[in-house]
Design a protein around this motif. Structure first.
Motif, short mmCIF file in Angstrom:
data_model
loop_
_atom_site.label_atom_id
_atom_site.label_comp_id
_atom_site.label_asym_id
_atom_site.label_seq_id
_atom_site.Cartn_x
_atom_site.Cartn_y
_atom_site.Cartn_z
N UNK A 20 61.36 -36.07 100.14
CA UNK A 20 61.49 -37.08 99.36
C UNK A 20 60.46 -37.18 98.57
N UNK A 21 59.72 -35.95 98.21
CA UNK A 21 58.42 -36.12 97.40
C UNK A 21 58.54 -35.74 95.65
N UNK A 22 59.79 -35.37 95.43
CA UNK A 22 59.71 -34.65 94.12
C UNK A 22 60.30 -35.55 93.14
N UNK A 23 59.92 -36.75 93.20
CA UNK A 23 60.38 -37.77 92.12
C UNK A 23 59.42 -37.86 90.92
N UNK A 24 59.74 -38.23 89.59
CA UNK A 24 58.80 -38.45 88.75
C UNK A 24 57.64 -39.57 89.03
N UNK A 25 58.22 -40.74 89.46
CA UNK A 25 57.15 -41.55 90.06
C UNK A 25 56.04 -41.11 90.95
N UNK A 26 56.55 -40.38 91.83
CA UNK A 26 55.32 -39.71 92.86
C UNK A 26 54.74 -38.98 91.96
N UNK A 27 55.09 -37.90 91.18
CA UNK A 27 54.34 -37.11 90.31
C UNK A 27 53.28 -37.80 89.67
N UNK A 28 53.66 -38.84 88.89
CA UNK A 28 52.52 -39.56 88.29
C UNK A 28 51.49 -40.25 89.37
N UNK A 29 51.94 -40.98 90.34
CA UNK A 29 51.12 -41.64 91.26
C UNK A 29 50.07 -40.70 91.87
N UNK A 30 50.67 -39.41 92.42
CA UNK A 30 49.97 -38.68 93.04
C UNK A 30 48.83 -37.99 91.98
N UNK A 31 49.18 -38.01 91.02
CA UNK A 31 48.15 -37.36 90.08
C UNK A 31 46.94 -38.45 89.73
N UNK A 32 47.47 -39.62 89.83
CA UNK A 32 46.30 -40.82 89.74
C UNK A 32 45.56 -40.81 90.80
N UNK A 33 45.99 -40.86 92.18
CA UNK A 33 45.13 -40.91 93.21
C UNK A 33 44.39 -39.77 93.70
N UNK A 34 44.70 -38.53 93.10
CA UNK A 34 44.13 -37.41 93.29
C UNK A 34 42.60 -37.54 92.66
N UNK A 35 42.45 -38.33 91.89
CA UNK A 35 41.03 -38.43 91.36
C UNK A 35 40.05 -39.09 92.45
N UNK A 36 40.42 -39.82 93.34
CA UNK A 36 39.70 -40.35 94.12
C UNK A 36 39.11 -39.52 95.12
N UNK A 37 37.85 -39.59 95.11
CA UNK A 37 36.98 -38.82 96.16
C UNK A 37 37.44 -38.93 97.61
N UNK A 38 37.73 -39.99 98.10
CA UNK A 38 37.92 -40.16 99.48
C UNK A 38 39.34 -39.41 99.85
N UNK A 39 40.23 -39.65 98.83
CA UNK A 39 41.64 -38.96 99.08
C UNK A 39 41.60 -37.54 98.95
N UNK A 40 40.78 -36.75 98.27
CA UNK A 40 40.35 -35.61 97.98
C UNK A 40 39.91 -34.95 99.38
N UNK A 41 38.91 -35.75 99.91
CA UNK A 41 38.40 -35.32 101.02
C UNK A 41 39.36 -35.17 102.21
N UNK A 42 40.04 -36.30 102.40
CA UNK A 42 41.06 -36.48 103.29
C UNK A 42 42.06 -35.15 103.25
N UNK A 43 42.40 -34.80 101.94
CA UNK A 43 43.54 -33.68 101.88
C UNK A 43 42.88 -32.57 102.12
N UNK A 44 41.62 -32.30 101.79
CA UNK A 44 41.04 -31.05 101.90
C UNK A 44 40.89 -30.87 103.42
N UNK A 45 40.89 -31.72 104.32
CA UNK A 45 40.57 -31.32 105.65
C UNK A 45 41.72 -31.08 106.45
N UNK A 46 42.95 -31.56 105.87
CA UNK A 46 44.07 -31.11 106.36
C UNK A 46 44.51 -29.62 105.92
N UNK A 47 43.96 -29.17 104.67
CA UNK A 47 44.06 -27.92 104.32
C UNK A 47 43.45 -26.93 105.15
N UNK A 48 42.12 -27.26 105.32
CA UNK A 48 41.19 -26.28 106.18
C UNK A 48 41.78 -26.20 107.49
N UNK A 49 42.19 -27.42 108.12
CA UNK A 49 42.87 -26.98 109.43
C UNK A 49 43.99 -26.24 109.35
#
Ligand code: C5P
Length: 214
Positions: free
Chosen positions: A84-113
């Protein structure tokens, strides 16, 4: 000791498809980190939450990554949302929220795990620079804006005008490159691959040849 392969590059550069095929050839799992930002965007859309409030909702989001045939499955609060993740709407919104520091930390932890108990290929924007700076292999895949727009146009089965796709990609590039935290960057030790005139197989072969020789 496990090893990782970092594959970074701009939107629609082909890095996800390349990583997917590479994973099959090397028999190791592949995680497309963009899917994690996309999962958060999906949550916001589903729950009608304003993007500016994303930080307040991260504690209600649980993302689990599983693997099947070397490719990821993304579970959001125990629901499989992989498809369900490959829509244009999600592309745009994910690009906006990825600027947020807390979001990046949250996602980084998952990747490290995910990278701690297996060999892994992770593709994204800041894998070589921030998430897995000790990766054994680092590649930066790019392509001309025209080539990238054309690929996405075909991904979307020509349902969205080419010109709009090109404009959206430019806007996302600008955000990725210019954001303060973890911008899209080619690290000095990453191998640059321009895939504008290469097929998927040719790009993967280039990477495999490099890995064989190093
Ligand atoms: O790669 P993909 O297009 O799925 O990524 C979705 C969005 O997530 C991108 O537009 C980018 O802004 C963001 N992203 C990021 N860092 C990553 C991967 C993706 O900021 N490592």
């Amino acid at each position: 000791m496990y090893y990782s392969i970092a594959i970074d590059g701009p939107s629609a550069s082909g890095k996800s498809s390349v990583s997917k095929l590479l994973a099959k050839k090397l028999n190791i799992n592949h995680l497309s980190s963009g899917a994690l930002y996309r999962a958060i965007a999906y949550y916001l859309i589903q729950n009608n939450i304003n993007e500016n409030l994303v930080e307040n909702y991260l504690n209600q989001i649980e993302i689990k990554v599983k693997f099947k045939n070397f490719h990821q499955l993304i579970f959001l609060n125990n629901e499989d949302i992989t498809d369900k993740l490959q829509t244009n709407e999600i592309s745009t919104l994910s690009s906006i929220i990825s600027q947020n520091k807390a979001v990046r930390e949250f996602v980084k932890e998952i990747q490290i795990n995910v990278s701690e108990n297996q060999n892994i290929i992770i593709d994204g924007r800041d894998i070589a620079s921030v998430v897995l700076p000790n990766s054994k292999y680092k590649f930066f895949i790019t392509a001309s804006i025209k080539a990238r727009a054309k690929r996405r146009y075909l991904d979307y089965k020509k349902k969205i005008p080419l010109r709009k796709i090109e404009q959206d990609i430019k806007t996302r590039d600008e955000r990725d490159v210019n954001r303060d935290i973890s911008p899209l960057i080619k690290t000095k030790d990453a191998i640059l691959i321009n895939s504008s005139n290469l097929t998927l197989e040719e790009t993967v072969d280039k990477i495999l040849n490099y890995i064989k020789e190093n």
